[in-house]
Design a protein around this motif. Structure first.
Motif, PDB file in Angstrom:
ATOM      1  N   ASP A  37       0.875  -1.170   0.000  1.00 25.74           N
ATOM      2  CA  ASP A  37       0.000   0.000   0.000  1.00 25.74           C
ATOM      3  C   ASP A  37       0.913   1.220   0.000  1.00 25.74           C
ATOM      4  OD1 ASP A  37      -1.876   1.950   0.315  1.00 25.74           O
ATOM      5  OD2 ASP A  37      -2.976   0.935   1.923  1.00 25.74           O
ATOM      6  N   ASN A 161      -7.495   3.436  -1.085  1.00 23.36           N
ATOM      7  CA  ASN A 161      -8.334   2.572  -0.259  1.00 23.36           C
ATOM      8  C   ASN A 161      -9.812   2.931  -0.397  1.00 23.36           C
ATOM      9  OD1 ASN A 161      -6.078   2.250   2.641  1.00 23.36           O
ATOM     10  ND2 ASN A 161      -5.881   1.570   0.528  1.00 23.36           N
ATOM     11  N   TYR A 209     -10.421   2.757   4.142  1.00 23.96           N
ATOM     12  CA  TYR A 209      -9.189   3.202   4.798  1.00 23.96           C
ATOM     13  C   TYR A 209      -9.193   2.866   6.291  1.00 23.96           C
ATOM     14  CZ  TYR A 209      -5.542   6.457   6.354  1.00 23.96           C
ATOM     15  OH  TYR A 209      -4.417   7.018   6.906  1.00 23.96           O
ATOM     16  N   ALA A 211      -7.087   0.023   4.387  1.00 25.22           N
ATOM     17  CA  ALA A 211      -7.562  -1.205   3.748  1.00 25.22           C
ATOM     18  C   ALA A 211      -6.910  -2.457   4.318  1.00 25.22           C
ATOM     19  CB  ALA A 211      -7.291  -1.136   2.247  1.00 25.22           C
TER      20      ALA A 211
END
Length: 322
Positions: A37, A161, A209, A211
């Protein structure tokens, strides 16, 4: 359709979608299907291919819908088959990173179930113009290219996300409202859209968020194909065109980079995203307005899509032909 039966089908889609996504998270970790991410300071690894959970929830909800409403027996199989064929394309892309040419044109073949379903209906009502009968061109050009565009375009605006799942929920909610306020095939498509909304909601609970899972290409292609297939099956082309306006802008921005651009941002020491180059994406356009947290950028894009969803409903409700 009895309201309780519809509510039950929607809840099945939500629960199965959520539980299936939890299962995917565990299995993806064990198998090493993870991605970084990169919008976070510490770049955590997040399980991929959460789109499998979306598909499971949608199929479970749709099958329960078939049990209680046999009038959908043509619409649901056509939508499921076309969407699953494109989801398979996304799965191949997740695993083998297939060539762009294949990703672009395989949806043409996935449109066959929708073409078979639509035989006998080749009229589209265009705002400010009226109904036009496209004849054979409706089956060999309009349906294949509509599905190709909706599935490929949706895959372009992703990378934050909850972004794709939330956009899909907004777009499908608009199609559900249009469908459920009409009759015939449009109503049946509205039922399926509602099931899809709840399936996506089950996934979004784990994709928001911060994620815990990413949809993967299997998820983004499936959502885009599902939106397109429902719009086509319900003859809601005007709504589709309006709902995809942000994606047209995204296409133009990506085309400037020869489709090598990204939607991710750069992260500062406070965890806020920024972009100091020419924008590759709508996400970058927002980042250049100021430094925002990732979830704030997502919410801004959701708001923009919601405005187009209202416009899509307004324009479509007066143009549907059954």
């Amino acid at each position: 359709m009895p309201p309780l039966a519809l509510i039950a089908s929607a809840l099945i889609a939500l629960i199965v979608g959520y539980l299936s996504t939890l299962w995917v998270i565990n299995q993806a970790k064990k198998s090493g299907f993870v991605g970084k991410d990169i919008n976070k300071i510490n770049k955590p690894e997040v399980p991929l291919m959460g789109g499998i959970g979306i598909i499971a929830g949608f199929i479970a909800g749709s099958f329960s819908l078939l049990i209680t409403d046999t009038r959908s027996e043509r619409v649901i199989p056509a939508v499921i088959l076309s969407s699953l064929l494109i989801a398979f394309l996304g799965l191949l892309d997740d695993i083998f990173n297939i060539r762009q040419a294949i990703r672009a044109f395989l949806p043409l073949f996935a449109s066959v179930p929708l073409i078979v379903y639509s035989v006998g209906h080749s009229v589209i009502s265009i705002p400010f113009i009226g109904p036009i009968n496209f004849g054979i061109f409706y089956y060999v050009i309009i349906i294949p290219f509509a599905l190709t565009i909706t599935s490929n375009a949706f895959n372009m605006l992703e990378g934050l996300n909850g972004l794709g799942a939330g956009m899909g929920i907004i777009m499908l909610s608009a199609l559900a409202y249009i469908g459920l306020t009409h009759k015939g095939a449009t109503y049946q498509a509205g039922l399926i859209a509602l099931i899809a909304v709840f399936s996506l909601l089950g996934f979004l609970l784990l994709n928001k968020y911060p994620a815990k899972v990413f949809p993967g290409n299997i998820g983004t292609y499936f959502i885009g194909a599902l939106i397109g297939a429902i719009g086509i099956a319900g003859y809601m082309y005007t709504a589709l065109a309006v709902l995809y306006i942000p994606y047209v802008i995204e296409f133009i921005l990506k085309a400037r980079t020869r489709f090598k651009g990204i939607s991710f941002g750069k992260v500062d020491d406070e965890g806020k995203l920024y972009w100091d180059e020419k924008p590759h994406s709508l996400t970058h356009v927002i980042m250049k307005l100021g430094r925002f947290k990732e979830y704030q950028i997502v919410m801004i894009l959701w708001l923009i899509e919601a405005l187009f969803a209202v416009l899509a409903v307004y324009l479509q409700i007066t143009t549907i032909i059954i």
